[in-house]
Design a protein around this motif. Structure first.
Motif, PDB file in Angstrom:
ATOM      1  N   THR A 291       0.831  -1.292  -0.030  1.00  0.00           N
ATOM      2  CA  THR A 291      -0.037  -0.037   0.054  1.00  0.00           C
ATOM      3  C   THR A 291       0.634   1.391  -0.061  1.00  0.00           C
ATOM      4  OG1 THR A 291      -0.142  -0.130   2.438  1.00  0.00           O
ATOM      5  CG2 THR A 291      -1.800  -1.210   1.247  1.00  0.00           C
ATOM      6  N   GLY A 292       1.900   1.415  -0.999  1.00  0.00           N
ATOM      7  CA  GLY A 292       2.583   2.359  -0.933  1.00  0.00           C
ATOM      8  C   GLY A 292       3.799   2.421  -0.189  1.00  0.00           C
ATOM      9  N   ARG A 293       3.860   1.532   1.002  1.00  0.00           N
ATOM     10  CA  ARG A 293       5.039   1.649   1.637  1.00  0.00           C
ATOM     11  C   ARG A 293       6.074   0.565   1.310  1.00  0.00           C
ATOM     12  NH1 ARG A 293       6.215  -1.483   6.271  1.00  0.00           N
ATOM     13  NH2 ARG A 293       4.441  -2.650   6.020  1.00  0.00           N
ATOM     14  N   ASP A 294       7.400   0.884   1.185  1.00  0.00           N
ATOM     15  CA  ASP A 294       8.373   0.230   0.926  1.00  0.00           C
ATOM     16  C   ASP A 294       8.979  -0.630   2.112  1.00  0.00           C
ATOM     17  OD1 ASP A 294      10.806  -0.807  -0.240  1.00  0.00           O
ATOM     18  OD2 ASP A 294      11.706   0.969  -0.776  1.00  0.00           O
ATOM     19  N   VAL A 295       8.642  -1.850   1.984  1.00  0.00           N
ATOM     20  CA  VAL A 295       9.008  -2.471   3.331  1.00  0.00           C
ATOM     21  C   VAL A 295      10.530  -2.799   3.225  1.00  0.00           C
ATOM     22  CG1 VAL A 295       6.707  -3.460   3.515  1.00  0.00           C
ATOM     23  CG2 VAL A 295       8.395  -4.696   2.123  1.00  0.00           C
ATOM     24  N   LEU A 296      11.066  -2.680   2.172  1.00  0.00           N
ATOM     25  CA  LEU A 296      12.475  -2.703   2.247  1.00  0.00           C
ATOM     26  C   LEU A 296      13.603  -1.606   2.819  1.00  0.00           C
ATOM     27  CD1 LEU A 296      12.897  -4.787  -1.207  1.00  0.00           C
ATOM     28  CD2 LEU A 296      12.859  -5.778   0.973  1.00  0.00           C
ATOM     29  N   ALA A 297      12.817  -0.464   2.859  1.00  0.00           N
ATOM     30  CA  ALA A 297      13.407   0.809   3.256  1.00  0.00           C
ATOM     31  C   ALA A 297      14.491   0.633   4.551  1.00  0.00           C
ATOM     32  CB  ALA A 297      12.554   1.804   3.245  1.00  0.00           C
ATOM     33  N   PRO A 298      13.785  -0.007   5.340  1.00  0.00           N
ATOM     34  CA  PRO A 298      14.623  -0.274   6.671  1.00  0.00           C
ATOM     35  C   PRO A 298      15.813  -1.013   6.535  1.00  0.00           C
ATOM     36  CG  PRO A 298      12.305  -0.969   7.274  1.00  0.00           C
ATOM     37  CD  PRO A 298      12.417  -0.866   5.915  1.00  0.00           C
ATOM     38  N   TYR A 299      16.233  -1.692   5.161  1.00  0.00           N
ATOM     39  CA  TYR A 299      17.434  -2.316   5.036  1.00  0.00           C
ATOM     40  C   TYR A 299      18.343  -1.681   4.061  1.00  0.00           C
ATOM     41  CZ  TYR A 299      14.378  -5.710   6.923  1.00  0.00           C
ATOM     42  OH  TYR A 299      13.140  -6.418   7.931  1.00  0.00           O
ATOM     43  N   TYR A 300      17.926  -0.387   3.638  1.00  0.00           N
ATOM     44  CA  TYR A 300      18.940   0.307   2.692  1.00  0.00           C
ATOM     45  C   TYR A 300      20.107   0.868   3.450  1.00  0.00           C
ATOM     46  CZ  TYR A 300      14.804   0.279  -0.756  1.00  0.00           C
ATOM     47  OH  TYR A 300      13.958  -0.179  -1.459  1.00  0.00           O
ATOM     48  N   LEU A 301      21.144   1.088   2.828  1.00  0.00           N
ATOM     49  CA  LEU A 301      22.319   1.724   3.506  1.00  0.00           C
ATOM     50  C   LEU A 301      22.925   2.899   2.348  1.00  0.00           C
ATOM     51  CD1 LEU A 301      24.088  -1.782   4.130  1.00  0.00           C
ATOM     52  CD2 LEU A 301      23.014  -0.122   5.783  1.00  0.00           C
ATOM     53  N   THR A 302      23.655   3.598   3.099  1.00  0.00           N
ATOM     54  CA  THR A 302      24.381   4.761   2.236  1.00  0.00           C
ATOM     55  C   THR A 302      25.979   4.307   2.154  1.00  0.00           C
ATOM     56  OG1 THR A 302      24.518   6.041   4.089  1.00  0.00           O
ATOM     57  CG2 THR A 302      22.708   6.380   2.548  1.00  0.00           C
ATOM     58  N   PHE A 303      26.694   4.962   1.163  1.00  0.00           N
ATOM     59  CA  PHE A 303      28.193   4.434   1.331  1.00  0.00           C
ATOM     60  C   PHE A 303      28.843   5.487   0.762  1.00  0.00           C
ATOM     61  CE2 PHE A 303      25.255   0.810  -0.096  1.00  0.00           C
ATOM     62  CZ  PHE A 303      26.081  -0.025   0.527  1.00  0.00           C
ATOM     63  N   ALA A 304      29.946   5.661   1.735  1.00  0.00           N
ATOM     64  CA  ALA A 304      30.946   6.928   1.325  1.00  0.00           C
ATOM     65  C   ALA A 304      31.473   6.951  -0.118  1.00  0.00           C
ATOM     66  CB  ALA A 304      32.260   6.742   2.366  1.00  0.00           C
ATOM     67  N   LEU A 305      31.635   5.868  -0.741  1.00  0.00           N
ATOM     68  CA  LEU A 305      32.034   5.809  -2.093  1.00  0.00           C
ATOM     69  C   LEU A 305      31.089   6.349  -2.928  1.00  0.00           C
ATOM     70  CD1 LEU A 305      33.560   2.141  -2.234  1.00  0.00           C
ATOM     71  CD2 LEU A 305      34.752   4.434  -2.554  1.00  0.00           C
ATOM     72  N   CYS A 306      29.792   6.437  -2.666  1.00  0.00           N
ATOM     73  CA  CYS A 306      28.803   7.020  -3.574  1.00  0.00           C
ATOM     74  C   CYS A 306      28.494   8.578  -3.060  1.00  0.00           C
ATOM     75  CB  CYS A 306      27.347   6.368  -3.123  1.00  0.00           C
ATOM     76  SG  CYS A 306      27.632   4.345  -3.435  1.00  0.00           S
TER      77      CYS A 306
END
Length: 317
Positions: A38-53
């Motif tokens: 219903t419009g909620r990304d259930v994978l969002a809690p598992y995303y990461l950010t990276f210094a290389l990016c």
């Protein structure tokens, strides 16, 4: 200008893939399904950010080239994997229909929209790594668990949203390895292919596998690894690419330090060349290495496929 990493409130900043294949711990609440609800990304809690990016160097982390078609069993090439093993489409692995971060139309994938298994209560034995040099041989012994203790909350079955995508049934456990490598390896004129399984070892005491999964696809793009960069094959914990956090001890000129050794004896360094500039495939040869200064020939990690090495420049042991 390429699009680089964006901040995500649900993830912690990795310090040097410092997180990508092995970075900062991340906490998340288990979800029951993959994709969106219903419009909620259930994978969002598992995303990461990276210094290389997070800078203008290197490739666009939202549009990394997919390596599925870059495996060859006949010849080496820049940006390719010269594999001793042909693709095996029938091998177990992730469920492609549930992967949302790969764009088949452009043959790219989005590192910033791929989920990673977070840290949790899983706590295996302490990792070990010893290195000795004598009579021209560098002997490395490990138990294949991370020396810095950073590992995800295995088994992945604790997280239904991730299991729905990659039903990996395995849990890491200690396993003894011993490597006897030449201190002064020889550069061969003709490169040789890379087999499945262990191709090298990091100074964090964890082995390196090549860039392909058992199906011959881009393992980093397809398989779910933990927030510290590794995952198990049976009990064998391993990295398919170099965790950013292992690349934190640059040389005086800004060049990355050694993060491990490949089975032919040559060292593999982190993501930066002289002056601290992030390297790309085009800066390296078909085996994913180059030679300069007092370092001689050596390999480098990149955030582009094949990530670690594309072939052996020396003779593997």
């Amino acid at each position: 200008m390429s699009v680089r990493a964006l901040p995500f409130a649900s993830a912690l900043l990795f310090a040097l893939l410092a997180t990508a294949c092995g970075g900062n711990s991340v906490t998340a609440t288990p979800s029951t399904t993959g994709g969106t609800t219903t419009g909620r990304d259930v994978l969002a809690p598992y995303y990461l950010t990276f210094a290389l990016c997070a800078d203008s160097q290197g490739p666009d982390c939202t549009k990394l080239r997919l390596g599925d078609t870059q495996l060859s069993t006949t010849a080496a090439g820049v940006g390719k994997l010269f594999s001793c093993n042909a693709a095996n489409p029938g091998a177990p692995g992730s469920i492609r229909a549930r992967i949302t971060w790969i764009d088949d139309a452009s043959s790219t994938w989005n590192l910033l929209r791929k989920p990673f298994l977070p840290s949790g209560t899983f706590a295996p034995a302490s990792g070990s790594y010893t290195l000795q040099e004598a009579n021209g041989t560098r002997t490395i012994q490990i138990n294949n668990l991370p020396v810095d203790g950073r590992i995800g909350d295995w088994p992945i079955s604790r997280y239904a949203a991730l299991t729905a995508i990659d039903p990996n049934p395995d849990t890491p456990a200690a396993r003894s390895y011993s490597f006897a490598l030449p201190v002064a390896p020889t550069v061969n004129v003709t490169p040789t292919c890379v087999s499945l399984g262990t191709i090298g070892v990091t100074t964090n005491g964890v082995v390196i596998y090549n860039a392909a999964d058992a199906r011959g696809n881009d393992a980093v793009a397809h398989e779910i690894v933990d927030a510290h960069g590794g995952h198990p094959a049976q009990a064998d914990y391993h990295y398919h690419f170099v965790p950013e956090r292992l690349d934190r001890a640059p040389l005086a000129d800004g060049h990355s330090g050694i993060i491990g050794y490949i089975r032919d004896g040559f060292a593999i360094y982190g993501y930066k060349g002289v002056g601290g500039t992030e390297l790309r495939n085009t800066d390296l040869d078909e085996c994913h290495g180059h030679s300069h200064g007092t370092l001689g020939y050596h390999y480098h990690a990149t955030i582009e496929y094949p990530y670690t090495i594309g072939c052996y420049r020396g003779t593997p042991r």
